[in-house]
Scaffold this motif. Structure first.
Motif, short mmCIF file in Angstrom:
data_model
loop_
_atom_site.label_atom_id
_atom_site.label_comp_id
_atom_site.label_asym_id
_atom_site.label_seq_id
_atom_site.Cartn_x
_atom_site.Cartn_y
_atom_site.Cartn_z
N CYS A 22 -36.83 43.92 -46.57
CA CYS A 22 -36.77 42.46 -46.59
C CYS A 22 -36.02 42.04 -45.34
O CYS A 22 -34.94 42.56 -45.05
CB CYS A 22 -36.06 42.00 -47.85
SG CYS A 22 -36.01 40.21 -48.03
N PHE A 23 -36.59 41.14 -44.57
CA PHE A 23 -35.93 40.71 -43.34
C PHE A 23 -36.22 39.24 -43.07
O PHE A 23 -37.11 38.66 -43.69
CB PHE A 23 -36.38 41.56 -42.15
CG PHE A 23 -37.85 41.42 -41.81
CD1 PHE A 23 -38.26 40.51 -40.85
CD2 PHE A 23 -38.79 42.20 -42.44
CE1 PHE A 23 -39.61 40.37 -40.54
CE2 PHE A 23 -40.13 42.08 -42.14
CZ PHE A 23 -40.55 41.16 -41.18
N THR A 24 -35.48 38.66 -42.17
CA THR A 24 -35.73 37.28 -41.77
C THR A 24 -36.17 37.25 -40.32
O THR A 24 -35.83 38.13 -39.53
CB THR A 24 -34.46 36.40 -41.91
OG1 THR A 24 -33.44 36.93 -41.07
CG2 THR A 24 -33.98 36.35 -43.34
N ALA A 25 -36.94 36.24 -40.00
CA ALA A 25 -37.37 36.00 -38.62
C ALA A 25 -37.58 34.50 -38.47
O ALA A 25 -38.00 33.82 -39.40
CB ALA A 25 -38.66 36.75 -38.31
N ALA A 26 -37.26 34.01 -37.31
CA ALA A 26 -37.47 32.58 -37.04
C ALA A 26 -38.95 32.25 -37.13
O ALA A 26 -39.81 33.08 -36.80
CB ALA A 26 -36.95 32.24 -35.64
N ALA A 27 -39.25 31.05 -37.60
CA ALA A 27 -40.65 30.62 -37.72
C ALA A 27 -41.37 30.73 -36.37
O ALA A 27 -42.56 31.05 -36.33
CB ALA A 27 -40.71 29.19 -38.25
N SER A 28 -40.65 30.52 -35.30
CA SER A 28 -41.25 30.62 -33.97
C SER A 28 -41.69 32.04 -33.62
O SER A 28 -42.45 32.25 -32.68
CB SER A 28 -40.28 30.10 -32.90
OG SER A 28 -39.11 30.91 -32.89
#
Length: 76
Positions: A19-25
């Protein structure tokens, strides 16, 4: 209404997914990296400035669940 399979996946057992996060861009870059690695990725939510975890069903209706197992998102 949330079925027992959904409750089990949200609050029971072990999970071995990354599970990770990334900017929408960076969405296109994440999808390109996943394709290059032959690995499926699924967007499951978003992060905003409000504290706490808010769960919604597939129709974006809020879910008020009392999960009984370990809560990875509980603040101490």
């Amino acid at each position: 209404m949330v079925g027992s399979a959904a409750l089990a996946s949200l609050g029971g057992g072990d999970d071995y997914e990354l599970c990770f996060t990334a900017a929408a861009s960076q969405r296109d870059a994440v999808l390109a990296a996943a394709q290059a690695a032959a690995t499926a990725v699924t967007r499951i939510g978003s992060i905003d400035a409000a504290p706490g975890l808010r769960l919604h069903d597939a129709d974006n209706n809020p879910l008020n669940l009392q999960l009984a197992s370990f809560d990875h998102f509980r603040s101490t």
